[in-house]
Design a protein around this motif. Structure first.
Motif, PDB file in Angstrom:
ATOM      1  N   PHE A  96       0.827  -1.205   0.000  1.00 40.13           N
ATOM      2  CA  PHE A  96       0.000   0.000   0.000  1.00 40.13           C
ATOM      3  C   PHE A  96       0.865   1.260   0.000  1.00 40.13           C
ATOM      4  O   PHE A  96       0.558   2.247  -0.677  1.00 40.13           O
ATOM      5  CB  PHE A  96      -0.935   0.004   1.215  1.00 40.13           C
ATOM      6  CG  PHE A  96      -2.317  -0.497   0.918  1.00 40.13           C
ATOM      7  CD1 PHE A  96      -3.274   0.346   0.377  1.00 40.13           C
ATOM      8  CD2 PHE A  96      -2.665  -1.814   1.175  1.00 40.13           C
ATOM      9  CE1 PHE A  96      -4.550  -0.102   0.095  1.00 40.13           C
ATOM     10  CE2 PHE A  96      -3.938  -2.281   0.899  1.00 40.13           C
ATOM     11  CZ  PHE A  96      -4.890  -1.429   0.354  1.00 40.13           C
ATOM     12  N   ARG A  97       1.948   1.210   0.761  1.00 34.85           N
ATOM     13  CA  ARG A  97       2.810   2.392   0.858  1.00 34.85           C
ATOM     14  C   ARG A  97       3.514   2.677  -0.459  1.00 34.85           C
ATOM     15  O   ARG A  97       3.521   3.810  -0.946  1.00 34.85           O
ATOM     16  CB  ARG A  97       3.845   2.196   1.975  1.00 34.85           C
ATOM     17  CG  ARG A  97       4.720   3.422   2.221  1.00 34.85           C
ATOM     18  CD  ARG A  97       5.772   3.128   3.266  1.00 34.85           C
ATOM     19  NE  ARG A  97       6.725   2.139   2.812  1.00 34.85           N
ATOM     20  CZ  ARG A  97       7.756   2.400   2.009  1.00 34.85           C
ATOM     21  NH1 ARG A  97       7.951   3.634   1.561  1.00 34.85           N
ATOM     22  NH2 ARG A  97       8.594   1.436   1.652  1.00 34.85           N
ATOM     23  N   VAL A  98       4.086   1.632  -1.072  1.00 33.79           N
ATOM     24  CA  VAL A  98       4.877   1.819  -2.287  1.00 33.79           C
ATOM     25  C   VAL A  98       3.992   2.011  -3.519  1.00 33.79           C
ATOM     26  O   VAL A  98       4.225   2.898  -4.337  1.00 33.79           O
ATOM     27  CB  VAL A  98       5.823   0.613  -2.492  1.00 33.79           C
ATOM     28  CG1 VAL A  98       6.524   0.691  -3.842  1.00 33.79           C
ATOM     29  CG2 VAL A  98       6.840   0.547  -1.357  1.00 33.79           C
ATOM     30  N   LYS A  99       2.962   1.188  -3.642  1.00 36.24           N
ATOM     31  CA  LYS A  99       2.167   1.183  -4.867  1.00 36.24           C
ATOM     32  C   LYS A  99       1.075   2.245  -4.879  1.00 36.24           C
ATOM     33  O   LYS A  99       0.750   2.801  -5.928  1.00 36.24           O
ATOM     34  CB  LYS A  99       1.538  -0.200  -5.056  1.00 36.24           C
ATOM     35  CG  LYS A  99       1.066  -0.466  -6.467  1.00 36.24           C
ATOM     36  CD  LYS A  99       0.768  -1.941  -6.651  1.00 36.24           C
ATOM     37  CE  LYS A  99       0.402  -2.250  -8.095  1.00 36.24           C
ATOM     38  NZ  LYS A  99       0.146  -3.693  -8.298  1.00 36.24           N
ATOM     39  N   TYR A 100       0.516   2.523  -3.703  1.00 36.99           N
ATOM     40  CA  TYR A 100      -0.628   3.438  -3.655  1.00 36.99           C
ATOM     41  C   TYR A 100      -0.364   4.690  -2.819  1.00 36.99           C
ATOM     42  O   TYR A 100      -1.235   5.549  -2.698  1.00 36.99           O
ATOM     43  CB  TYR A 100      -1.871   2.710  -3.115  1.00 36.99           C
ATOM     44  CG  TYR A 100      -2.212   1.474  -3.909  1.00 36.99           C
ATOM     45  CD1 TYR A 100      -2.679   1.570  -5.216  1.00 36.99           C
ATOM     46  CD2 TYR A 100      -2.034   0.206  -3.367  1.00 36.99           C
ATOM     47  CE1 TYR A 100      -2.979   0.435  -5.955  1.00 36.99           C
ATOM     48  CE2 TYR A 100      -2.336  -0.932  -4.085  1.00 36.99           C
ATOM     49  CZ  TYR A 100      -2.798  -0.812  -5.383  1.00 36.99           C
ATOM     50  OH  TYR A 100      -3.091  -1.941  -6.111  1.00 36.99           O
ATOM     51  N   GLY A 101       0.818   4.777  -2.238  1.00 40.36           N
ATOM     52  CA  GLY A 101       1.162   5.943  -1.444  1.00 40.36           C
ATOM     53  C   GLY A 101       0.276   6.132  -0.227  1.00 40.36           C
ATOM     54  O   GLY A 101      -0.018   7.255   0.167  1.00 40.36           O
ATOM     55  N   ARG A 102      -0.162   5.003   0.365  1.00 42.03           N
ATOM     56  CA  ARG A 102      -1.086   5.045   1.490  1.00 42.03           C
ATOM     57  C   ARG A 102      -0.523   4.315   2.684  1.00 42.03           C
ATOM     58  O   ARG A 102       0.025   3.222   2.557  1.00 42.03           O
ATOM     59  CB  ARG A 102      -2.408   4.376   1.115  1.00 42.03           C
ATOM     60  CG  ARG A 102      -3.469   5.365   0.731  1.00 42.03           C
ATOM     61  CD  ARG A 102      -4.773   4.639   0.487  1.00 42.03           C
ATOM     62  NE  ARG A 102      -5.794   5.108   1.376  1.00 42.03           N
ATOM     63  CZ  ARG A 102      -7.078   4.853   1.209  1.00 42.03           C
ATOM     64  NH1 ARG A 102      -7.488   4.103   0.222  1.00 42.03           N
ATOM     65  NH2 ARG A 102      -7.952   5.344   2.047  1.00 42.03           N
ATOM     66  N   ALA A 103      -0.664   4.944   3.858  1.00 40.43           N
ATOM     67  CA  ALA A 103      -0.291   4.255   5.095  1.00 40.43           C
ATOM     68  C   ALA A 103      -1.460   3.376   5.534  1.00 40.43           C
ATOM     69  O   ALA A 103      -2.611   3.801   5.516  1.00 40.43           O
ATOM     70  CB  ALA A 103       0.038   5.276   6.181  1.00 40.43           C
ATOM     71  N   VAL A 104      -1.148   2.147   5.908  1.00 42.52           N
ATOM     72  CA  VAL A 104      -2.172   1.176   6.292  1.00 42.52           C
ATOM     73  C   VAL A 104      -1.790   0.523   7.612  1.00 42.52           C
ATOM     74  O   VAL A 104      -0.612   0.249   7.858  1.00 42.52           O
ATOM     75  CB  VAL A 104      -2.335   0.078   5.212  1.00 42.52           C
ATOM     76  CG1 VAL A 104      -3.199  -1.064   5.714  1.00 42.52           C
ATOM     77  CG2 VAL A 104      -2.945   0.656   3.952  1.00 42.52           C
ATOM     78  N   LYS A 105      -2.784   0.301   8.455  1.00 36.09           N
ATOM     79  CA  LYS A 105      -2.574  -0.513   9.654  1.00 36.09           C
ATOM     80  C   LYS A 105      -3.614  -1.618   9.636  1.00 36.09           C
ATOM     81  O   LYS A 105      -4.802  -1.364   9.443  1.00 36.09           O
ATOM     82  CB  LYS A 105      -2.693   0.313  10.932  1.00 36.09           C
ATOM     83  CG  LYS A 105      -2.348  -0.516  12.181  1.00 36.09           C
ATOM     84  CD  LYS A 105      -2.193   0.331  13.422  1.00 36.09           C
ATOM     85  CE  LYS A 105      -1.793  -0.532  14.609  1.00 36.09           C
ATOM     86  NZ  LYS A 105      -1.654   0.265  15.853  1.00 36.09           N
ATOM     87  N   SER A 106      -3.156  -2.846   9.804  1.00 35.72           N
ATOM     88  CA  SER A 106      -4.057  -4.001   9.732  1.00 35.72           C
ATOM     89  C   SER A 106      -4.244  -4.622  11.110  1.00 35.72           C
ATOM     90  O   SER A 106      -3.336  -4.641  11.941  1.00 35.72           O
ATOM     91  CB  SER A 106      -3.509  -5.046   8.754  1.00 35.72           C
ATOM     92  OG  SER A 106      -2.159  -5.367   9.059  1.00 35.72           O
ATOM     93  N   TYR A 107      -5.447  -5.136  11.325  1.00 35.45           N
ATOM     94  CA  TYR A 107      -5.823  -5.806  12.567  1.00 35.45           C
ATOM     95  C   TYR A 107      -6.452  -7.137  12.180  1.00 35.45           C
ATOM     96  O   TYR A 107      -7.191  -7.218  11.194  1.00 35.45           O
ATOM     97  CB  TYR A 107      -6.834  -4.977  13.365  1.00 35.45           C
ATOM     98  CG  TYR A 107      -6.492  -3.513  13.485  1.00 35.45           C
ATOM     99  CD1 TYR A 107      -5.843  -3.008  14.614  1.00 35.45           C
ATOM    100  CD2 TYR A 107      -6.830  -2.625  12.462  1.00 35.45           C
ATOM    101  CE1 TYR A 107      -5.537  -1.656  14.723  1.00 35.45           C
ATOM    102  CE2 TYR A 107      -6.517  -1.277  12.563  1.00 35.45           C
ATOM    103  CZ  TYR A 107      -5.877  -0.804  13.689  1.00 35.45           C
ATOM    104  OH  TYR A 107      -5.577   0.538  13.785  1.00 35.45           O
TER     105      TYR A 107
END
Length: 325
Positions: A96-107
């Motif tokens: 998500f960070r590299v391809k979409y420029g989005r920070a993600v947190k998963s649970y």
């Protein structure tokens, strides 16, 4: 003489009553002690129990992050061992960070053997609090995991159903007096609810390889039964539990996605289920077949190996990016 005989009989009855009450009292103390010991040490029964009992902490973390991480995409995954092994959280966040420029947190909430019945009630028990607001709820399963069906009443009562929902679940989800009695007994007594897990732990000590042997026996029995049972399913599986869960999510204004995960044998998704998902405003992500994943990427029929998990996770990221919009 009659008086003497009567007195003798009364005295005999009194002598019997004493030991009987001592036995009953000893049993009651034993049960009470077992209950206390289990409540103090239940999480040591298995990694799965510890994971389920950590759900309130997980919900609390989501609640805190909803305020503390406003720019981060927060995704709650609900499933079972197929995503515990099949989704690589580090790969997901990096993709998500590299391809979409989005920070993600998963649970993750993935109890062993989890299915739609467990997820529906677990959502209400652990994650339905007003402040627990993930940006996206992703429910993952395969084959029969979304079919309406049954779950052991003891597991339901002990792990998934809240006290507020107990009567509703008992009458809506269970059938017959025996199942309902088991449910309420497990709700009241942890030692009753956990007796199968305790028995397995004892057997692990006495017979270290008993689970592997039992697994092989059950697998062979299932193969034999399948070989002699060729009658087709006469009725399509229903999706009322899925509908109820999606309605809960929609009522909270949360986005949801249903993911059909890969399986070595392949399986069909009933068209009615796809319609149910669409009617609830959720996304259906069909990843039963993922380019790049073949038989070599499974270490059994339902679980991907580490290399397969990376491929699946990357394919999942592309679908979730669309579902999160």
């Amino acid at each position: 003489m009659n008086s003497s005989t009567s007195s003798s009989k009364t005295g005999g009855a009194g002598m019997l009553a004493g030991p009987e009450w001592k036995v009953l009292l000893s049993l009651a103390l034993l049960l009470l002690g077992t209950e206390v010991v289990l409540r103090l040490n239940e999480r040591r029964l298995s990694v799965d129990v510890d994971h389920i009992r950590s759900a309130p902490r997980l919900a609390g973390e989501i609640t805190q992050d909803a305020k503390a991480l406003p720019g981060v995409l927060k995704i709650l995954f609900m499933g079972n061992s197929s995503i515990r092994r099949g989704i690589d959280a580090k790969v997901l966040e990096e993709e998500f960070r590299v391809k979409y420029g989005r920070a993600v947190k998963s649970y993750f909430f993935y109890p062993d053997g989890g299915n739609i019945v467990a997820w529906r009630w677990a959502w209400r028990r652990y994650f339905a609090a007003p402040g627990c607001r993930p940006d996206l709820v992703v429910i993952c399963g395969g084959a029969s995991h979304f079919d309406d069906g049954k779950l052991d009443p003891r597991l339901l009562a002990s792990y998934y159903v809240s006290a507020e929902d107990s009567w509703d679940c008992a009458w809506r989800q269970l059938s017959g007096a025996e199942e309902r009695l088991e449910f309420f007994a497990a709700e009241a007594s942890l030692s009753y609810a956990s007796r199968k897990r305790v028995a397995r732990r004892v057997m692990d000590v006495l017979m270290p390889h008993n689970r592997e042997v039992l697994f092989e026996m059950v697998s062979q029995a299932e193969k034999n039964a399948a070989a002699h049972t060729k009658a087709p399913r006469t009725q399509a599986p229903t999706s009322e539990a899925l509908r109820a869960l999606l309605q809960d999510l929609r009522g909270k204004g949360l986005k949801a996605a249903i993911v059909a995960v890969p399986n070595l044998n392949g399986y069909e998704v009933p068209p009615q289920r796809v319609r149910t998902i669409a009617e609830a405003g959720a996304a259906f992500i069909d990843l039963r077949t993922v380019p790049g994943i073949d038989a070599a990427h499974y270490f059994d029929k339902a679980h991907l190996d580490a290399a397969g998990a990376v491929i699946f996770t990357r394919a999942l990221c592309a679908a979730l990016q669309e579902a999160a919009h």
